[in-house]
Design an enzyme around this catalytic site. Structure first.
Site, mmCIF file in Angstrom:
data_model
loop_
_atom_site.group_PDB
_atom_site.id
_atom_site.type_symbol
_atom_site.label_atom_id
_atom_site.label_comp_id
_atom_site.label_asym_id
_atom_site.label_seq_id
_atom_site.Cartn_x
_atom_site.Cartn_y
_atom_site.Cartn_z
ATOM 1 C CB CYS A 282 33.887 101.727 68.145
ATOM 2 S SG CYS A 282 34.926 102.536 66.963
ATOM 3 N NE ARG A 311 42.059 107.717 65.436
ATOM 4 C CZ ARG A 311 40.867 108.307 65.383
ATOM 5 N NH1 ARG A 311 40.722 109.422 64.682
ATOM 6 N NH2 ARG A 311 39.842 107.790 66.007
ATOM 7 C CD GLN A 329 38.503 108.759 69.517
ATOM 8 O OE1 GLN A 329 38.421 107.565 69.779
ATOM 9 N NE2 GLN A 329 38.050 109.282 68.392
ATOM 10 C CG ASP A 331 34.890 107.003 71.766
ATOM 11 O OD1 ASP A 331 33.909 107.474 71.176
ATOM 12 O OD2 ASP A 331 35.625 106.120 71.290
ATOM 13 C CG HIS A 333 30.864 103.532 71.044
ATOM 14 N ND1 HIS A 333 32.078 103.585 71.682
ATOM 15 C CD2 HIS A 333 31.082 103.941 69.769
ATOM 16 C CE1 HIS A 333 33.006 103.995 70.824
ATOM 17 N NE2 HIS A 333 32.430 104.215 69.661
ATOM 18 C CE LYS A 413 30.548 113.785 59.318
ATOM 19 N NZ LYS A 413 31.977 113.957 59.443
ATOM 20 C CG HIS A 459 30.634 105.664 66.540
ATOM 21 N ND1 HIS A 459 31.722 104.866 66.778
ATOM 22 C CD2 HIS A 459 29.897 105.017 65.606
ATOM 23 C CE1 HIS A 459 31.647 103.793 66.016
ATOM 24 N NE2 HIS A 459 30.547 103.854 65.296
#
Length: 587
Positions: A282, A311, A329, A331, A333, A413, A459
């Site tokens: 992000c 991670r 991910q 991902d 945004h 979420k 996200h």
RNA sequence: GCUCCUGUAGCUCAAUUGGCAGAGCACCCGCCUUGUAAGCGGAAGGUUGUCGGUUCAAUUCCGACCAGGAGCUCCA
């Protein structure tokens, strides 16, 4: 409350009570065989029961067998299980006398006004709230499954106990069905299939939790990623690439260094500055948003990336592809105006369907998580965003449950859990509204009146992570990927060497036509080639010998062993291309 | 990270109480030219996860580390 009578078909027994009673029988058996063992707690669970013991050594598989035999003996005696209320003092005296410190600890933690009960069965008495079956004989079938360590009350600093797991059912048939399911899960294990089929490996040499994608797995991944990119292009996303490391300062600004540090790898020093492996994408996407001034006319800005993040996960939590330290991910945004949240979420919900239905994930449970304790953002924003999420779900006609207080600290979420062929649930998609990062990075857009306004950030990930999603797919399909997704769609199997030129001609044409094709020109009998192709779960085998070479045909065999007939190979090519096209466009 | 278990050839597994490490499959080389789930023969393959210790001698016993497994814990 007593509904322990067994129905004629053996199904209407209270499973939780039955398993709870089985746990007591387990404890009784252990105390008989190992009198010095001290009992902890022993509840029923979703799938069975367990009981924790403190004992001077771990229980071996042989111990478990003996314990299980003893349990069967106890069940055979059909000892009555009797509820007995007693005073706090009497209970204290009882467990003091029997030398059960864990029971005493539980006893002292029971609220003063609560009634104390114990359950007696034969010589064994346990502090317990119940309910239980009236007698041990009603436990139909029992099986001990495994033992492992567990902390007293689940606290790491507490003493470590030995936990024995087992399961119990009203009938042997139900137990057998359950054990068959466990075996099926073992057979589907993505780590086993991944190794057998050459999809991926993790090796000591490059460290735990880091995945090597082998060519066959990588081919499947590429298909998934290409579909993903195409669909995101169509939905107005702009694909971006970002680095794997950034200055530590960036992670300080984003707040990750404060809130997420325990999941981040240690910083590395480069020419006097500290850099950090990215645990998230992000901040980079925000920098890209910020890189040029934005007008309300530019919104919504949707930035997408298959971004690999790193991670730190505790070594004991790593698991195949499902829990790793480096993963990608899917991902994106979305930066939009507050009033556009609902419509943007609605579009994401459509995209979720487009991405996941083709893989056969048609069943799902949807959860809307609302504001937790200690969250950031104004009441108005939370109300606005939560309302927008609900509105989008309602517009899409998606049933959902509210998960109160389970939102992230930066916004509400939507989580989606999908059910695989075995009915297991996997959290895949998540859509999160974020009030926090736009604030931290002070991003704005110019509205129609010329004011600088803070955009809302969303996200979202549909698959979650590519590694994890792939692992789930392997288990879902048991390694037999559908034609459109299989690493090899066709293998060409010539019967004898003299058929190789003909086989090569077909293979070359298929390749030009975009079919994933392999050949097996080894000096082996056709039976051996077929066996190997079938073990690799290649959807179609095209067998060709003298007859086929003569007639420009091929003989099709499917990986399930079914014959697909003999037909002109050009017809077979048209048919398979059509089948691939249909599979790709499903959903 | 913690408790317990495990680590032998590319893969799946053997190896009595500590006494020179073995099989099947795969790979390589031959023979066979094959018709729908394993043709036959041969060769090769190992510092027994790594490092250290005990011992005349360690795959075997001990310790540390690495990796895997079952759980626990964690999963803002």
């Amino acid at each position: 409350m007593n509904h322990t009578k067994r129905e004629p078909n053996g199904s209407a027994v209270d499973l939780m009570a039955l398993r709870h009673s089985a746990a007591h029988v387990l404890a009784q058996a252990v105390k008989r065989l190992f009198p010095s063992a001290q009992v902890g707690i022993g509840p029923a669970t979703e799938e069975g029961f367990y009981y924790d013991f403190r004992f001077e050594r771990p229980f071996s598989p042989e111990d478990l067998e003996k314990i299980e035999e003893e349990m069967r003996r106890i069940i055979a005696t059909d000892a009555p299980i009797v509820r007995r209320p007693l005073s706090r003092e009497a209970a204290h005296e009882l467990f003091e006398k029997t030398g059960e410190p864990f029971k005493l600890e539980i006893l002292h933690s029971i609220p003063a006004e609560a009634e104390i009960t114990v359950y007696d069965q034969g010589e064994f008495t346990d502090l317990c709230r119940g309910p239980h079956l009236p007698g041990t004989g009603q436990i139909g079938a029992v099986k001990l499954l495994s033992s492992s360590g567990a902390y007293w009350k689940g606290v790491e600093t507490n003493p470590s106990l030995q936990r024995i797991y087992g399961t119990a059912f009203p009938t042997q048939a139900e137990l057998d069905a359950y054990l068959a399911r466990l075996e099926e899960i073992r057979q589907r294990d993505h780590r086993k299939i991944g190794k057998e089929q050459g999809f991926f490996r993790t090796l000591d040499e490059n460290g735990a939790g880091m995945v090597l994608w082998l060519p066959r797995g990588a081919r499947i991944r590429r298909v998934i990623e290409e579909i993903w990119k195409t669909r995101h292009d169509r939905h107005g996303y702009q694909y971006v690439y970002t680095p794997h490391i950034a200055r530590l300062d960036l992670w300080k600004q984003s707040g990750h260094w404060d809130f997420y540090r325990e999941s981040m790898f240690s910083p590395m020093e480069i020419e006097g500055s500290e850099f950090e492996l990215k645990p998230m994408n992000c901040p980079f996407h925000i920098l890209i948003f910020k890189e040029a001034v934005k007008s309300y006319r530019d919104l919504p800005v949707r930035l997408a990336e298959l971004g690999t993040v790193y991670r730190y996960e505790r070594s004991g939590t790593l698991h195949g592809l499902l829990r790793v330290r480096g993963f990608t991910q899917d991902d994106a945004h979305i930066f939009c105006r507050p009033e556009d949240i609902a419509s943007e979420i609605g579009k994401v919900l459509t995209l979720v369907d487009e991405m996941l239905l083709p893989f056969g994930f048609t069943n799902r449970s949807v959860y809307l998580s609302t504001r937790p304790e200690g969250s950031v953002g104004s009441d108005e924003n939370w109300a606005l965003a939560t309302g927008a999420l609900e509105e989008a779900l309602k517009n899409a006609g998606i049933p959902y449950e509210i998960d109160p207080g389970e939102g992230v600290f930066y916004g509400p979420k939507i989580d989606m859990k999908f059910h695989d062929v075995l009915g297991r649930t996997w959290q895949l998609s998540t859509i999160q509204v974020d009030f926090n990062l736009p604030e931290k990075f002070d991003i704005t857009y110019r509205d129609s009146s010329g004011n600088d306004v803070r955009p809302i950030m969303i996200h979202r990930a549909l698959l979650g992570s590519v590694e994890r999603f792939f692992g789930i797919l392997v288990e879902h399909f048991k390694g037999a990927f559908p034609l459109w997704l299989a690493p090899e769609q066709v293998t060409i199997l010539p019967i004898a060497d003299r058929h190789i030129p003909y086989a090569r001609k077909i293979a070359e044409t298929l390749e030009q036509e975009g079919v994933r094709v392999v050949t097996d020109f080894r000096n082996e009998k056709i039976g051996a080639k077929i066996r190997d192709a079938q073990l690799m779960k290649i959807p179609q085998m095209w067998v060709l010998g003298d007859r086929e070479a003569q007639d420009e045909t091929i003989s099709i065999r499917h990986r399930d062993g079914q014959a697909g007939g003999t037909l002109p190979w050009r017809e077979a090519l048209v048919a398979i291309k059509e089948e691939i096209r249909t599979g790709l466009s499903l959903g």
